[in-house]
Enzyme design. Structure first.
Site, PDB file in Angstrom:
ATOM      1  N   TYR A   1       0.802  -0.860  -0.136  1.00 28.72           N
ATOM      2  CA  TYR A   1       0.012  -0.082   0.170  1.00 28.72           C
ATOM      3  C   TYR A   1       0.807   1.149   0.039  1.00 28.72           C
ATOM      4  CZ  TYR A   1      -3.729  -3.254   1.160  1.00 28.72           C
ATOM      5  OH  TYR A   1      -4.578  -4.267   1.182  1.00 28.72           O
TER       6      TYR A   1
ATOM      7  N   ASN B   1     -12.298  -1.758  -4.757  1.00 30.17           N
ATOM      8  CA  ASN B   1     -11.952  -2.339  -6.315  1.00 30.17           C
ATOM      9  C   ASN B   1     -13.072  -3.326  -6.711  1.00 30.17           C
ATOM     10  OD1 ASN B   1     -11.225  -3.346  -8.729  1.00 30.17           O
ATOM     11  ND2 ASN B   1      -9.802  -4.721  -7.855  1.00 30.17           N
TER      12      ASN B   1
ATOM     13  N   CYS C   1      -6.408  -6.519  -7.239  1.00 27.56           N
ATOM     14  CA  CYS C   1      -5.895  -5.956  -5.717  1.00 27.56           C
ATOM     15  C   CYS C   1      -5.645  -7.013  -4.708  1.00 27.56           C
ATOM     16  CB  CYS C   1      -7.239  -5.349  -5.226  1.00 27.56           C
ATOM     17  SG  CYS C   1      -8.734  -6.534  -5.341  1.00 27.56           S
ATOM     18  N   HIS C   2      -5.556  -8.285  -5.109  1.00 31.89           N
ATOM     19  CA  HIS C   2      -4.971  -9.287  -4.351  1.00 31.89           C
ATOM     20  C   HIS C   2      -3.461  -9.298  -4.273  1.00 31.89           C
ATOM     21  CE1 HIS C   2      -5.064 -11.202  -8.468  1.00 31.89           C
ATOM     22  NE2 HIS C   2      -4.108 -11.801  -8.096  1.00 31.89           N
TER      23      HIS C   2
ATOM     24  N   GLU D   1      -0.487 -17.902  -8.894  1.00 33.29           N
ATOM     25  CA  GLU D   1       0.141 -17.080  -9.725  1.00 33.29           C
ATOM     26  C   GLU D   1       1.713 -17.272  -9.325  1.00 33.29           C
ATOM     27  OE1 GLU D   1      -0.762 -12.735  -9.633  1.00 33.29           O
ATOM     28  OE2 GLU D   1      -2.805 -13.258 -10.004  1.00 33.29           O
TER      29      GLU D   1
END
Length: 179
Positions: A100, A128, A136-137, A163
């Protein structure tokens, strides 16, 4: 008028929303702020071309491919500030994370400000409306905390594992907004 459809995924049932041309929402079942960016009732319409494209994108993503966000027409509803934060989210590479605080630095630079609050960024990230596609993850706390995912921390972890992100320095917070 807004339209919706559902799609099954490895992280649960996903609801897609559209204005008829672009994707305006994607929410995982039981997600915080579910449907929050669409203020009116949605009509079920599974055959819209944008829904077909979004389902194909999601199927590619969950099969291990890396479809480009630009393949889809996205129109998330939010303030200019939130939209600018969501644009930065789209720049986070597949399988990587950022904080962030790092997003706050980028936003401050874009807005010609000396400083930007990480909490303000957290509010924009948390709202989001197009989860997974606008990734956003991939945002974590500066200390490695896996906090702040409206879809639930378990789903955030599953998406990052999917991922191939390095989770070795990340941890589940004892208390926080994602729990």
């Amino acid at each position: 008028m807004f339209y919706s459809t559902q799609h099954s995924s490895p992280v649960g049932t996903i609801t897609l929303a559209s204005d008829g041309n672009s994707l305006v929402g994607l929410w995982i079942q039981d997600q915080k702020y579910f449907g929050g960016s669409v203020a009116q009732a949605m009509t079920e319409s599974p055959d819209l071309p944008i829904f077909t494209a979004a389902k194909e994108w999601l199927d590619k993503y969950f099969s291990g491919q890396k479809p480009a966000i630009a393949e889809l027409s996205l129109a998330p509803n939010g303030s200019e500030f939130r939209k600018a934060v969501w644009e930065i989210l789209c720049e986070i590479p597949y399988g990587e994370v950022t904080t962030y605080g790092e997003i706050a630095k980028k936003m401050a630079a874009r807005m010609n400000q000396k400083h930007m609050s990480a909490q303000a960024i957290g509010g924009a990230v948390g709202h989001n409306p197009i989860s997974i596609i606008i990734p956003c993850h991939r945002v974590v706390g500066s200390n490695g905390s896996l906090t702040g995912y409206a879809g639930g921390i378990d789903k955030k972890i599953r998406l990052l594992e999917h991922e191939g992100a390095d989770l070795s320095k990340l941890f589940i917070p004892v208390k926080g907004t994602a729990l």
